[in-house]
Design an enzyme around this catalytic site. Structure first.
Site, PDB file in Angstrom:
ATOM      1  N   GLU A  17       0.835  -1.201   0.000  1.00  0.00           N
ATOM      2  CA  GLU A  17       0.000   0.000   0.000  1.00  0.00           C
ATOM      3  C   GLU A  17       0.868   1.248   0.000  1.00  0.00           C
ATOM      4  O   GLU A  17       1.899   1.295   0.667  1.00  0.00           O
ATOM      5  CB  GLU A  17      -0.884  -0.011   1.243  1.00  0.00           C
ATOM      6  CG  GLU A  17      -1.748   1.232   1.393  1.00  0.00           C
ATOM      7  CD  GLU A  17      -2.593   1.163   2.650  1.00  0.00           C
ATOM      8  OE1 GLU A  17      -3.307   0.158   2.815  1.00  0.00           O
ATOM      9  OE2 GLU A  17      -2.516   2.099   3.465  1.00  0.00           O
ATOM     10  N   TYR A 145      -9.071  -3.858  13.210  1.00  0.00           N
ATOM     11  CA  TYR A 145      -8.182  -3.264  14.211  1.00  0.00           C
ATOM     12  C   TYR A 145      -7.877  -4.286  15.304  1.00  0.00           C
ATOM     13  O   TYR A 145      -8.673  -4.459  16.230  1.00  0.00           O
ATOM     14  CB  TYR A 145      -8.832  -2.001  14.794  1.00  0.00           C
ATOM     15  CG  TYR A 145      -9.147  -0.982  13.725  1.00  0.00           C
ATOM     16  CD1 TYR A 145      -8.214  -0.023  13.361  1.00  0.00           C
ATOM     17  CD2 TYR A 145     -10.369  -1.017  13.035  1.00  0.00           C
ATOM     18  CE1 TYR A 145      -8.489   0.894  12.347  1.00  0.00           C
ATOM     19  CE2 TYR A 145     -10.643  -0.107  12.026  1.00  0.00           C
ATOM     20  CZ  TYR A 145      -9.706   0.844  11.679  1.00  0.00           C
ATOM     21  OH  TYR A 145      -9.972   1.742  10.676  1.00  0.00           O
ATOM     22  N   GLN A 176      -5.062  -3.093  10.544  1.00  0.00           N
ATOM     23  CA  GLN A 176      -4.105  -2.032  10.885  1.00  0.00           C
ATOM     24  C   GLN A 176      -2.833  -2.676  11.425  1.00  0.00           C
ATOM     25  O   GLN A 176      -2.861  -3.768  11.994  1.00  0.00           O
ATOM     26  CB  GLN A 176      -4.712  -1.112  11.941  1.00  0.00           C
ATOM     27  CG  GLN A 176      -3.801   0.030  12.363  1.00  0.00           C
ATOM     28  CD  GLN A 176      -4.492   0.951  13.345  1.00  0.00           C
ATOM     29  OE1 GLN A 176      -5.148   1.893  12.949  1.00  0.00           O
ATOM     30  NE2 GLN A 176      -4.358   0.673  14.634  1.00  0.00           N
TER      31      GLN A 176
END
Length: 290
Positions: A17, A145, A176
């Site tokens: 990313e 998360y 994350q």
């Protein structure tokens, strides 16, 4: 390119990313960044999208450039504060480009002064996902998360929110970053118990600088573990080469453990930096883990 097809047909999947260049100087070297990362043969690459639609044109341009290079590409959508009509405009443009997979997050409130969210904007990513799913044929991804979203009252409640995203149409989850593998593996088990059965991908961010690691940990609510703390304090923060080497070692250890535990893929947060990402991937490939 539909990400879910990759997770159904191969393992492990390697993804990376990055974000569109934010300054003229960054833009000058950005083509080389993309080319260097793509030379590592990732299965796909994701392009972020500014909160509230900020840097929208940069995202479009970056996605277009990657598609022109035949790079399997996932486009982000961060919909905080945006009107449904604006969101549809973004999605129409990505669809017309040929994008098939959208990674959907609510995003954080933009920092620009005077920003006011549209009164019909979506408060939660799950609502945004439902809106998209009713109107488009995109494959949708969402964020998870492992230590709980900072706004969630508990990890259990956060997993309930993730379940709502999946129930509304998200087909894969990217986590994350975290610095302790047990956090992620326990999170996956909790998600499975909650009935979330889509692929859940660990997100790994090498340490690029001691200062950045500490700032991002605070902003994202990511725990700096005793092991990482010991490594951070063992290097001179001004010795960039030593810091990068430590970060590469730590990230490689993380990825190695996760791959041996059977994760479906590794998602690397590159921060538009190539050296660490390429070094981690090379080591894992030398060990035949990727």
């Amino acid at each position: 390119m539909r990400v879910t097809h990759l997770y159904e047909t191969q393992s492990p999947v390697l993804s990376m990313e990055f974000f569109p260049p934010r300054t003229e100087k960054a833009e000058e070297g950005f083509g080389a960044v993309v080319d260097d990362l793509f030379s590592m043969a990732p299965d796909y690459m994701s392009v972020t999208f500014g909160a509230g639609g900020s840097n929208r044109d940069g995202s479009y341009q970056t996605v277009r450039t990657m598609l022109d290079k035949s790079i399997p590409t996932v486009a982000y959508l961060a919909g905080y504060g945006m009107a449904p009509s604006e969101i549809a405009e973004v999605l129409d443009r990505y669809r017309d480009m040929g994008i098939e997979t959208i990674f959907v997050i609510r995003g954080d409130k933009p920092q620009q002064e005077g920003f006011t969210p549209h009164p019909d904007s979506f408060s939660y990513a799950s609502d945004l996902i439902a809106f998209i799913k009713r109107r488009y044929d995109f494959t949708l991804g969402c964020a998870g998360y492992p230590e709980g979203h900072q706004e969630a009252e508990s990890l259990e409640k956060d997993i309930e929110h993730l379940k709502a995203k999946v129930d509304n149409g998200a087909e894969y989850v990217v986590a994350q970053n975290f610095y302790e593998n047990s956090f992620f593996l326990d999170y996956v088990e909790r998600c499975r118990t909650a009935g979330i059965n889509v692929p859940i991908i660990p997100g790994i961010m090498p340490v690029y600088s001691v200062k950045m690691a500490r700032i991002l940990a605070k902003v994202c609510g990511t725990t700096i573990t005793p092991d990482l703390e010991a490594r951070l304090t063992s290097v001179d923060p001004d010795d960039k080469e030593a810091v990068l080497a430590m970060g590469i070692d730590f990230a490689t250890d993380q990825c190695r453990g996760l791959l041996k535990a059977g994760v479906p893929g590794i998602h690397l947060y590159t921060m538009d930096r190539t050296f660490s990402t390429m070094a981690v991937v090379k080591r894992l490939r030398d060990e035949t883990l990727l």
